[in-house]
Design an enzyme around this catalytic site. Sequence first.
Site, short mmCIF file in Angstrom:
data_model
loop_
_atom_site.label_atom_id
_atom_site.label_comp_id
_atom_site.label_asym_id
_atom_site.label_seq_id
_atom_site.Cartn_x
_atom_site.Cartn_y
_atom_site.Cartn_z
N LYS A 102 13.87 -64.45 45.96
CA LYS A 102 13.07 -64.05 44.79
C LYS A 102 11.78 -64.85 44.75
O LYS A 102 10.71 -64.32 44.46
CB LYS A 102 13.89 -64.28 43.51
N GLN A 154 20.53 -66.93 37.24
CA GLN A 154 21.25 -66.43 38.41
C GLN A 154 22.75 -66.38 38.13
O GLN A 154 23.34 -67.37 37.71
CB GLN A 154 20.95 -67.33 39.62
N ASP A 191 15.72 -59.16 33.48
CA ASP A 191 16.93 -58.57 34.07
C ASP A 191 17.43 -57.39 33.23
O ASP A 191 18.20 -56.57 33.72
CB ASP A 191 18.04 -59.64 34.15
#
Lengths: 376, 376
Positions: free
Chosen positions: A136, A180, A203
């Site tokens: 990422k 995460q 997200d």
Amino acid sequence: MASSILSDCSSCATSRLLPLRRALHPPPPRFRPSPAPAPSLTRPLSASPTPLPLLPRARRMAALSAAAAAASSADPATALADASAKIIDGKLVAKQIRDEVGVEIARMKEATGVVPGLAVILVGSRKDSQTYVRNKKKACEAVGIKSYEVNLPEDCSEYEVIKNIATFNEDPSVHGILVQLPLPRHMNDENILNAVSIEKDVDGFHPLNIGRLAMQGRDPFFVPCTPKGCMELLHRYGVEIKGKRAVVIGRSNIVGMPAALLLQKANATVSIVHSQTKNPEEITRQADIIIAAVGVANLVRGSWIKPGAAIIDVGINPVDDPSSPRGYRLVGDVCYEEASKVAGAITPVPGGVGPMTIAMLLSNTLESAKRIHNFK
Amino acid sequence: MASSILSDCSSCATSRLLPLRRALHPPPPRFRPSPAPAPSLTRPLSASPTPLPLLPRARRMAALSAAAAAASSADPATALADASAKIIDGKLVAKQIRDEVGVEIARMKEATGVVPGLAVILVGSRKDSQTYVRNKKKACEAVGIKSYEVNLPEDCSEYEVIKNIATFNEDPSVHGILVQLPLPRHMNDENILNAVSIEKDVDGFHPLNIGRLAMQGRDPFFVPCTPKGCMELLHRYGVEIKGKRAVVIGRSNIVGMPAALLLQKANATVSIVHSQTKNPEEITRQADIIIAAVGVANLVRGSWIKPGAAIIDVGINPVDDPSSPRGYRLVGDVCYEEASKVAGAITPVPGGVGPMTIAMLLSNTLESAKRIHNFK
């Protein structure tokens, strides 16, 4: 790569399938993007990438189709000479999106001086999570997004994670915050994810975002990255959604459920197949569009597919392969060998949905920065 | 009443149907509960009502079935001698729920001194809205819920409505807040509904509630009343949901969409049929459970129904009837005459879902008071 995919649905692979009822329970980690970064195309695009917001969708799709056609002879996935289905090339689309995002970020920086920022919080030292976070970070750097990273020890407290989230919530240079997953077992995912400001939840997992996604007349701040990537693939390959039958296999909070809501919002007639569905094959065979996100290698066989259907295969499942240096290879939820002979269009695994997830994360981060700074 | 229902699907009624594609757009006001309060049964229940939380579901269902069987000869809906389907009697179930809620409220009051409170905000002077609010107030009084009411003029400002909501949000004697819809046109429904504290949103329309409803592993604070009533009818009549095919017709934020999410949460395989669906009849015919919530009189014909299916008809549609003193009568979205010959179980209109909505509102208000005061 092609030949190994072609052997996926042979007897040895099939014999490893769990019984359907048990197997359909989706193990979330399998839906994470492939650890390997998407390799760049061996030939440049014939149509030069154009910024996402500047072109209307029809023109973007036409450009993509032309690019896909031009690049097809060089793309390893299209070396499958006996497959009749069109390959939905996620690597190609993801590259185009990353290029478009990069152009937009440069334009925004020039006009406003603002650089989008993405903060990633990693708890513990899982190897796979570290790889995802590293990928990422790399992808952010490549398009001009500033990365912020916090690494916390496995045994830190929930409070410590939430405190870090709160700091990023307040930080005006951070436009997206990502925790995460999976988190260590002693932590409550819900408490932690709910702490992320709804305006920075790139997200898209906050229940308020999901609620707005479900409701007519409301729009979420962010659409979860993987299902957003699935829809983008359908759109850019010109797959009509309105009025079509769509089946989503799997109902996870991360992929299946939001994918079904997105298809529904795009006016498809949606059915969700899951672990308790008695006749998944019969229902799936009615679908013009299939999104498979269940985490079971080669579950969807050729006989499950309506001729001409478009298939988006989200599954990334490791299967034993002694001939591979790693001892395994990755296959999808769909038996590619059989499906590609029946379907009208299909994503390969790897190289389908996988590269799209990070591309959509970059796109969501840009979108957030533009919204916060009211930049059109 | 029975004979008028039996003529609903005759040529004259059918000829008034709009073309399907246009007609399927759901007009929300049609989903509101019937203006007339549910008449009480002419015979007392043979099984005495028992408090909702004290009996396990299986025993509650058995008690209900026994009560339904005993009361059936006195219930006008069961006068349909030629109908093979079991009548799902919403009046009976709603009465049982109101009785259960009343018993629980008395128990709570005795133990804690707390009386649940429901605040209703009515803007403007629509006759139908005034009737709904009056009925809610009466139903509250009957079970021991304290009613709070604010009437605001049609031309008041959005700010004024939100100010009143804020006052009720802070008031510890109010456990549920309901803003009567529709609001005047100059107001933004979203802004107003979002102002209701998530912990007092007994209507369950807040996107955060809908998001939690959609997500696995999360539970909403409140489930919207009408879809909750549909599920309660299925449960109390012992209709198995897990593993069954369910079709929801209509996808409104108030009924169709949350009903689909509830069925999905109960492990049905759910398809949503809507205005863009090309073959609604074929899809609906696959369903073991049908929830029709689209607001089109007699849309679902006998040929749409799988033999033995359970049908919950949410539609309450006025159709012309010169023989009625009001000049119209109410029919459902399902052609009762035809459906009752094919289905295994069916709700009548009126007397099916209608009375359940207010009963579930009372149940949600009690639930809220119990949660806020931590009373088990």
